[in-house]
Design a protein around this motif. Structure first.
Motif, PDB file in Angstrom:
ATOM      1  N   TYR A   2      -4.408  -4.671   6.029  1.00 60.20           N
ATOM      2  CA  TYR A   2      -3.526  -5.095   7.121  1.00 60.20           C
ATOM      3  C   TYR A   2      -2.083  -4.677   6.850  1.00 60.20           C
ATOM      4  O   TYR A   2      -1.407  -4.132   7.737  1.00 60.20           O
ATOM      5  CB  TYR A   2      -3.604  -6.606   7.320  1.00 60.20           C
ATOM      6  N   ALA A   3      -1.577  -4.952   5.646  1.00 58.96           N
ATOM      7  CA  ALA A   3      -0.183  -4.637   5.338  1.00 58.96           C
ATOM      8  C   ALA A   3       0.067  -3.134   5.414  1.00 58.96           C
ATOM      9  O   ALA A   3       1.098  -2.689   5.945  1.00 58.96           O
ATOM     10  CB  ALA A   3       0.174  -5.177   3.956  1.00 58.96           C
ATOM     11  N   LEU A   4      -0.877  -2.342   4.914  1.00 55.93           N
ATOM     12  CA  LEU A   4      -0.738  -0.887   5.011  1.00 55.93           C
ATOM     13  C   LEU A   4      -0.792  -0.449   6.464  1.00 55.93           C
ATOM     14  O   LEU A   4       0.001   0.390   6.911  1.00 55.93           O
ATOM     15  CB  LEU A   4      -1.844  -0.211   4.200  1.00 55.93           C
ATOM     16  N   PHE A   5      -1.725  -1.013   7.225  1.00 56.53           N
ATOM     17  CA  PHE A   5      -1.856  -0.689   8.648  1.00 56.53           C
ATOM     18  C   PHE A   5      -0.540  -0.923   9.393  1.00 56.53           C
ATOM     19  O   PHE A   5      -0.062  -0.059  10.143  1.00 56.53           O
ATOM     20  CB  PHE A   5      -2.971  -1.539   9.256  1.00 56.53           C
ATOM     21  N   MET A   6       0.072  -2.079   9.187  1.00 56.78           N
ATOM     22  CA  MET A   6       1.307  -2.405   9.909  1.00 56.78           C
ATOM     23  C   MET A   6       2.475  -1.536   9.447  1.00 56.78           C
ATOM     24  O   MET A   6       3.323  -1.124  10.258  1.00 56.78           O
ATOM     25  CB  MET A   6       1.641  -3.883   9.736  1.00 56.78           C
ATOM     26  N   TYR A  24       0.717   6.945   1.347  1.00 59.55           N
ATOM     27  CA  TYR A  24       1.446   5.940   2.128  1.00 59.55           C
ATOM     28  C   TYR A  24       1.653   4.645   1.339  1.00 59.55           C
ATOM     29  O   TYR A  24       2.659   3.952   1.546  1.00 59.55           O
ATOM     30  CB  TYR A  24       0.725   5.666   3.447  1.00 59.55           C
ATOM     31  N   ARG A  25       0.741   4.323   0.446  1.00 65.40           N
ATOM     32  CA  ARG A  25       0.958   3.135  -0.386  1.00 65.40           C
ATOM     33  C   ARG A  25       2.159   3.324  -1.306  1.00 65.40           C
ATOM     34  O   ARG A  25       2.887   2.371  -1.593  1.00 65.40           O
ATOM     35  CB  ARG A  25      -0.312   2.820  -1.190  1.00 65.40           C
ATOM     36  N   ARG A  26       2.377   4.549  -1.782  1.00 68.08           N
ATOM     37  CA  ARG A  26       3.579   4.825  -2.594  1.00 68.08           C
ATOM     38  C   ARG A  26       4.820   4.913  -1.714  1.00 68.08           C
ATOM     39  O   ARG A  26       5.848   4.297  -1.995  1.00 68.08           O
ATOM     40  CB  ARG A  26       3.412   6.143  -3.356  1.00 68.08           C
ATOM     41  N   GLU A  27       4.713   5.668  -0.639  1.00 66.99           N
ATOM     42  CA  GLU A  27       5.859   5.945   0.226  1.00 66.99           C
ATOM     43  C   GLU A  27       6.384   4.685   0.921  1.00 66.99           C
ATOM     44  O   GLU A  27       7.597   4.534   1.121  1.00 66.99           O
ATOM     45  CB  GLU A  27       5.446   6.986   1.283  1.00 66.99           C
ATOM     46  N   LEU A  28       5.485   3.776   1.277  1.00 73.23           N
ATOM     47  CA  LEU A  28       5.859   2.598   2.068  1.00 73.23           C
ATOM     48  C   LEU A  28       5.731   1.312   1.254  1.00 73.23           C
ATOM     49  O   LEU A  28       5.467   0.253   1.809  1.00 73.23           O
ATOM     50  CB  LEU A  28       4.972   2.519   3.317  1.00 73.23           C
ATOM     51  N   TYR A  29       5.981   1.399  -0.048  1.00 79.95           N
ATOM     52  CA  TYR A  29       5.740   0.251  -0.930  1.00 79.95           C
ATOM     53  C   TYR A  29       6.447  -1.005  -0.444  1.00 79.95           C
ATOM     54  O   TYR A  29       5.845  -2.083  -0.323  1.00 79.95           O
ATOM     55  CB  TYR A  29       6.176   0.586  -2.353  1.00 79.95           C
ATOM     56  N   GLU A  79       7.847  -1.627   2.526  1.00 84.04           N
ATOM     57  CA  GLU A  79       7.419  -2.022   3.875  1.00 84.04           C
ATOM     58  C   GLU A  79       6.093  -2.789   3.807  1.00 84.04           C
ATOM     59  O   GLU A  79       5.891  -3.758   4.542  1.00 84.04           O
ATOM     60  CB  GLU A  79       7.283  -0.788   4.767  1.00 84.04           C
ATOM     61  N   ILE A  80       5.206  -2.354   2.921  1.00 85.17           N
ATOM     62  CA  ILE A  80       3.919  -3.049   2.727  1.00 85.17           C
ATOM     63  C   ILE A  80       4.166  -4.445   2.146  1.00 85.17           C
ATOM     64  O   ILE A  80       3.587  -5.434   2.608  1.00 85.17           O
ATOM     65  CB  ILE A  80       2.998  -2.221   1.813  1.00 85.17           C
ATOM     66  N   MET A  90       5.527 -11.720   4.842  1.00 81.43           N
ATOM     67  CA  MET A  90       5.441 -12.472   6.097  1.00 81.43           C
ATOM     68  C   MET A  90       4.119 -13.223   6.197  1.00 81.43           C
ATOM     69  O   MET A  90       4.083 -14.361   6.671  1.00 81.43           O
ATOM     70  CB  MET A  90       5.621 -11.534   7.299  1.00 81.43           C
ATOM     71  N   GLN A  91       3.033 -12.611   5.730  1.00 80.93           N
ATOM     72  CA  GLN A  91       1.745 -13.308   5.747  1.00 80.93           C
ATOM     73  C   GLN A  91       1.748 -14.493   4.772  1.00 80.93           C
ATOM     74  O   GLN A  91       1.201 -15.561   5.080  1.00 80.93           O
ATOM     75  CB  GLN A  91       0.610 -12.340   5.419  1.00 80.93           C
ATOM     76  N   PHE A  92       2.379 -14.309   3.624  1.00 83.14           N
ATOM     77  CA  PHE A  92       2.474 -15.400   2.660  1.00 83.14           C
ATOM     78  C   PHE A  92       3.225 -16.583   3.257  1.00 83.14           C
ATOM     79  O   PHE A  92       2.781 -17.741   3.152  1.00 83.14           O
ATOM     80  CB  PHE A  92       3.179 -14.896   1.404  1.00 83.14           C
TER      81      PHE A  92
END
Length: 502
Positions: A142-146, A175-180, A182-183, A189-191
């Motif tokens: 979810y976090a990666l998707f958003m 994208y997990r590296r590039e958007l660390y 943002e993820i 926010m979910q927490f």
């Protein structure tokens, strides 16, 4: 099975009074729980809590597991010291106390939440790390998707670049590296959502008030669920739908309803032991005490429409999973309180599925008086109710009682008055008489939208299906749920044996 007489109120979280533009998990939510308790209510029914997409409908969410960041209390973040009152007060959330301005909300609230995240040092919080680990089965995707969706300026994932649309490993790693950060912001926010919701639910439960949650049968196509688990849905090799959900043409719509949700590949679900559904329901029962499943008939038969069609006219019916799903849920999770939303046209096989499941179904008093029906055979007339049902004056999709009574035909208004034996009251008096009617019925559970207790007109309507731009906006104003109204509700709950005595 809900096996004792109870009553409750239907009010979405978004419709609570609040200071910053939308109802949320703030002080007003706790005050509402106190008001429910004072009014003798035992249940609070809400709408789905997921993050909403275009159109702001809680039934079209970016995730079936995630929570809506709009519901995070800014007041709590001020108390934590990660925001200031001056910063929150400086944001324009709109000026109408009884309305939600989603455009201003979108522009202002995420900026504040980002500030809170940047000041939070959340990665040092052991509770956050524990949350990441416990919710990893949905949170990572979810976090990666958003984060990727924000990078691509909000376009649906079906239009993303091929590598990330099809989840190639090198693209996921990039994208997990590039958007660390943002993820991590999405995870923060979910927490905060789940931390605050858990506190509010625990407070309601401490007052012996149970939360009735609501889940749509389908997920949105533009969701982390569909993107991360394409094999669970009827998608082709390019992860495009082959068939989508909807309803066939009927007396209300000559071309039917085209919802556009991807359909489940039920064979895959069955072969996995319904693993995804078990996780979904387990998650729901961590959030709610009772779960209402929307469009229950889709588990018996579902309507399939070719992807790309502009109407629902060329669709067909296919068999759903039936009792196999609900037996598996029962074996895996134990007996749970589930409400089956079985409104609309009911075939004999759907009725058998509801009966075999043992779940209470729904009765809506607004559906009981139709001049096209003859005699007293309507399932929605109270003298035909079984005990194992939940009765409503109306749902979030219906007109308010006052609006409905003004809009039905003179013949139907006469049917109402004849059934009530009430020929002299004005329209507001009739609405109150209808509330007394359902409260006095044999149904174990009675749920009334707060607008009907307040006898409000259709300006207080939550949703008008098949319309855009005017739905999901109404809010309860501070002071409307008055002590006088609480006393009236308490009297009704006591009189009809539904009072929350605990």
């Amino acid at each position: 099975m809900i096996n004792k007489r109870e009553c409750g109120v239907l009010l979405p979280i978004s419709s609570l009074p609040s200071k910053y533009g939308i109802g949320c998990f703030s002080k007003s939510a706790y005050e509402f729980v106190d008001q429910l308790k004072a009014a003798g209510q035992g249940c609070w029914q809400i709408l789905p809590l997921g993050p909403t997409s275009y159109g702001d409908s809680p039934y079209q969410s970016f995730s079936t597991f995630a929570g809506n960041p709009y519901f995070i209390s800014l007041e709590d973040l001020i108390e934590e010291g990660v925001l200031t009152e001056e910063e929150c007060d400086a944001v324009d959330f709109g000026i109408k106390e009884d309305d939600i301005d989603y455009e201003k909300l979108y522009k202002g609230r995420y900026q504040l939440l980002r500030k809170a995240y940047e000041r939070s040092e959340i990665s040092q919080n052991p509770d956050f790390v524990k949350f990441q680990q416990e919710q990893a089965h949905w949170l990572k995707d979810y976090a990666l998707f958003m984060a990727v969706k924000d990078r691509f300026e909000g376009v649906p994932w079906s239009k993303w670049a091929e590598d990330i649309r099809l989840r190639w490993q090198n693209a996921l790693d990039y994208y997990r590296r590039e958007l660390y950060f943002e993820i991590e912001f999405q995870e923060y926010m979910q927490f905060k959502f789940y931390e605050q919701w858990a506190k509010l639910k625990a407070y309601a439960n401490s007052k012996s008030i149970r939360i009735i949650g609501d889940i749509p049968i389908y997920v949105a196509m533009d969701s982390a669920d569909a993107w991360a688990n394409p094999w669970l849905f009827k998608l082709d090799e390019n992860n495009q739908p082959t068939q989508v959900a909807g309803c066939p043409p009927d007396g209300f719509s000559a071309t039917g309803q085209l919802w556009g949700n991807p359909l489940y590949n039920w064979e895959v679900h069955r072969n996995s032991g319904f693993e995804w559904w078990i996780k979904r329901l387990a998650h729901c029962f961590n959030m709610y005490d009772i779960v209402r499943i929307d469009h229950f008939r889709g588990f018996d038969e579902y309507y399939a429409i070719p992807f790309g069609d502009k109407t629902a006219e060329r669709g067909w019916w296919e068999k759903g999973p039936g009792m196999d799903l609900f037996r598996t849920i029962s074996w895996s999770l134990g007996e749970k309180d589930i409400i089956a939303e079985d409104l609309g046209f009911m075939t004999d096989t759907v009725k058998r599925l509801v009966d075999e499941s043992g779940y209470p179904n729904m009765k809506v008093i607004e559906f009981a008086f139709d001049e096209r029906d003859t005699g007293n055979a309507s399932d929605y007339l109270p003298h035909n109710y079984p005990q194992n049902c939940v009765v409503y004056t109306g749902t979030h999709d219906n007109e308010t009682l006052l609006g409905w009574f003004g809009d039905i035909t003179p013949e139907e208004r006469k049917m109402v008055r004849d059934y009530l034996g009430n020929f002299h009251d004005d329209e507001k008096g009739i609405c109150k008489a209808l509330i007394r009617l359902v409260m006095g019925s044999v149904a174990n559970l009675c749920i009334i939208p707060i607008q009907d207790y307040l006898v409000l007109d259709n300006s207080a309507r939550i949703n008008q299906p098949s319309t855009l731009g005017k739905n999901w906006k109404w809010r309860l104003k501070e002071g409307q749920f008055s002590e006088k109204l609480q006393e009236e509700m308490l009297t009704l709950a006591t009189r009809y044996g539904r009072r929350n005595w605990n």
